[in-house]
Design a protein around this motif. Structure first.
Motif, PDB file in Angstrom:
ATOM      1  N   LYS A  91       9.135  93.157  91.857  1.00 48.07           N
ATOM      2  CA  LYS A  91       9.449  94.222  90.921  1.00 48.07           C
ATOM      3  C   LYS A  91       8.166  94.555  90.172  1.00 48.07           C
ATOM      4  O   LYS A  91       7.491  93.650  89.666  1.00 48.07           O
ATOM      5  CB  LYS A  91      10.549  93.812  89.941  1.00 48.07           C
ATOM      6  CG  LYS A  91      11.068  94.976  89.088  1.00 48.07           C
ATOM      7  CD  LYS A  91      12.231  94.539  88.203  1.00 48.07           C
ATOM      8  CE  LYS A  91      12.764  95.714  87.398  1.00 48.07           C
ATOM      9  NZ  LYS A  91      13.868  95.302  86.483  1.00 48.07           N
ATOM     10  N   VAL A  92       7.827  95.839  90.122  1.00 47.39           N
ATOM     11  CA  VAL A  92       6.534  96.261  89.590  1.00 47.39           C
ATOM     12  C   VAL A  92       6.728  97.427  88.632  1.00 47.39           C
ATOM     13  O   VAL A  92       7.460  98.377  88.928  1.00 47.39           O
ATOM     14  CB  VAL A  92       5.584  96.684  90.736  1.00 47.39           C
ATOM     15  CG1 VAL A  92       4.257  97.176  90.183  1.00 47.39           C
ATOM     16  CG2 VAL A  92       5.375  95.527  91.707  1.00 47.39           C
ATOM     17  N   SER A  98       5.911  91.173  89.586  1.00 47.41           N
ATOM     18  CA  SER A  98       6.622  89.902  89.672  1.00 47.41           C
ATOM     19  C   SER A  98       7.301  89.757  91.026  1.00 47.41           C
ATOM     20  O   SER A  98       7.604  90.736  91.703  1.00 47.41           O
ATOM     21  CB  SER A  98       7.673  89.795  88.561  1.00 47.41           C
ATOM     22  OG  SER A  98       8.656  90.808  88.700  1.00 47.41           O
ATOM     23  N   VAL A  99       7.500  88.498  91.398  1.00 46.96           N
ATOM     24  CA  VAL A  99       8.255  88.148  92.598  1.00 46.96           C
ATOM     25  C   VAL A  99       9.284  87.111  92.209  1.00 46.96           C
ATOM     26  O   VAL A  99       8.982  86.171  91.474  1.00 46.96           O
ATOM     27  CB  VAL A  99       7.340  87.573  93.708  1.00 46.96           C
ATOM     28  CG1 VAL A  99       8.175  86.956  94.830  1.00 46.96           C
ATOM     29  CG2 VAL A  99       6.444  88.659  94.279  1.00 46.96           C
ATOM     30  N   SER A 158      14.406 101.136  91.224  1.00 50.57           N
ATOM     31  CA  SER A 158      13.315 101.806  91.938  1.00 50.57           C
ATOM     32  C   SER A 158      12.015 101.011  91.847  1.00 50.57           C
ATOM     33  O   SER A 158      11.094 101.228  92.646  1.00 50.57           O
ATOM     34  CB  SER A 158      13.095 103.218  91.379  1.00 50.57           C
ATOM     35  OG  SER A 158      12.725 103.162  90.016  1.00 50.57           O
ATOM     36  N   ARG A 159      11.936 100.108  90.904  1.00 49.95           N
ATOM     37  CA  ARG A 159      10.737  99.282  90.762  1.00 49.95           C
ATOM     38  C   ARG A 159      10.750  98.089  91.723  1.00 49.95           C
ATOM     39  O   ARG A 159       9.760  97.380  91.829  1.00 49.95           O
ATOM     40  CB  ARG A 159      10.597  98.773  89.322  1.00 49.95           C
ATOM     41  CG  ARG A 159      10.398  99.883  88.303  1.00 49.95           C
ATOM     42  CD  ARG A 159      10.303  99.326  86.894  1.00 49.95           C
ATOM     43  NE  ARG A 159      10.193 100.387  85.904  1.00 49.95           N
ATOM     44  CZ  ARG A 159      10.222 100.207  84.587  1.00 49.95           C
ATOM     45  NH1 ARG A 159      10.352  98.967  84.107  1.00 49.95           N
ATOM     46  NH2 ARG A 159      10.127 101.219  83.752  1.00 49.95           N
ATOM     47  N   GLY A 160      11.850  97.862  92.376  1.00 47.21           N
ATOM     48  CA  GLY A 160      11.966  96.717  93.270  1.00 47.21           C
ATOM     49  C   GLY A 160      11.520  97.046  94.683  1.00 47.21           C
ATOM     50  O   GLY A 160      11.619  98.191  95.141  1.00 47.21           O
ATOM     51  N   THR A 161      11.001  96.043  95.376  1.00 44.44           N
ATOM     52  CA  THR A 161      10.592  96.231  96.760  1.00 44.44           C
ATOM     53  C   THR A 161      10.606  94.887  97.486  1.00 44.44           C
ATOM     54  O   THR A 161      10.394  93.842  96.881  1.00 44.44           O
ATOM     55  CB  THR A 161       9.177  96.847  96.861  1.00 44.44           C
ATOM     56  OG1 THR A 161       8.808  96.967  98.241  1.00 44.44           O
ATOM     57  CG2 THR A 161       8.153  95.974  96.158  1.00 44.44           C
ATOM     58  N   PRO A 196      16.988  94.341  91.857  1.00 45.30           N
ATOM     59  CA  PRO A 196      17.040  94.557  90.416  1.00 45.30           C
ATOM     60  C   PRO A 196      18.254  95.382  90.019  1.00 45.30           C
ATOM     61  O   PRO A 196      18.585  96.382  90.661  1.00 45.30           O
ATOM     62  CB  PRO A 196      15.741  95.330  90.122  1.00 45.30           C
ATOM     63  CG  PRO A 196      14.856  95.071  91.300  1.00 45.30           C
ATOM     64  CD  PRO A 196      15.776  94.914  92.464  1.00 45.30           C
ATOM     65  N   SER A 197      18.918  94.958  88.948  1.00 47.13           N
ATOM     66  CA  SER A 197      20.060  95.714  88.442  1.00 47.13           C
ATOM     67  C   SER A 197      19.604  96.811  87.482  1.00 47.13           C
ATOM     68  O   SER A 197      20.296  97.804  87.291  1.00 47.13           O
ATOM     69  CB  SER A 197      21.049  94.779  87.732  1.00 47.13           C
ATOM     70  OG  SER A 197      20.416  94.099  86.664  1.00 47.13           O
TER      71      SER A 197
END
Length: 212
Positions: free
Chosen positions: A157-158, A98-99, A11-14, A6-7
């Motif tokens: 991303k959450v 989301s994925v 920090s929400r990305g995993t 994620p741009s």
């Protein structure tokens, strides 16, 4: 992975596989995005996951699946979990999971493997249904194309939690409005006897939805 990082709010990305699998397993459809003749397209479709792959299917005559086999596509699964009401319209948001991923599409051609997918796909949406209706015929399997997409280049991303901005005590009402999916009461087809009892596997499906 540059394509899936994620741009905004990185920090929400995993890429945690447990998180990816949970989001995908709770989803009911994914969106496949691809380019054909220089024109972007996207198609929503059902799917089933096995380990780090997801499987989709369509009629063998479908231009959609004929066009993406052997090509690289983007796919996504999204859950909208809540509305976030902030003190300004600018700061309103959503809680979501989301994925998004990228994968080359591989066709499954072995009849036995295709049949295995049919059973998996049916029981993924309605566990126990395949025992009731029986497995697909050889003809049904032959006129259907099945494709596999890898999750090896995918990330989640959450966004969770409350309003993330400070506010005055006299601000408009702010907070979280949760959203949830549920099944409504089943409606038997008019061609059947309306007194027919609802199968236990359907009752279990409805009672357990959202608890997977």
């Amino acid at each position: 992975m540059a394509k899936t990082k994620p741009s905004r709010y990185p920090s929400r990305g995993t890429e945690d596989k447990k998180t990816l699998h949970q989001i995908i397993d709770e989803g009911l459809f994914c969106t496949i995005a691809f380019v054909r003749d220089g024109v972007p397209h996207q198609i929503p479709t059902g799917y089933a996951r096995v380990d780090d792959d997801i499987y989709i299917h369509a009629s063998a005559k479908s231009h959609f699946i004929q066009g993406i086999i052997g090509q690289t596509v983007s796919f996504s699964v999204t859950h909208l979990d809540a509305l976030i009401l902030s003190p300004t319209a600018f700061d309103h948001s959503f809680n979501y999971r989301s994925v998004i991923g990228f994968s080359k599409v591989e066709e499954i051609t072995d009849p036995a493997e295709k049949l295995k997918f049919f059973n998996l796909f049916t029981d993924r949406y309605i566990p126990g249904r395949i025992e009731d209706v029986g497995v697909p015929t050889n003809e049904e399997v032959s006129i259907t194309k099945i494709a596999r997409l890898s999750l090896n280049n995918a990330a989640a991303k959450v966004r969770t939690g409350d309003v993330n901005v400070k506010m005055e005590k006299d601000a408009p009402w702010c907070g979280v409005i949760p959203l949830e999916w549920k099944y409504s009461a089943p409606q038997i087809d008019n061609q059947l006897d309306r007194r027919r009892e609802l199968p236990n596997y359907i009752k279990k499906l409805i009672d357990g939805f959202g608890k997977r």
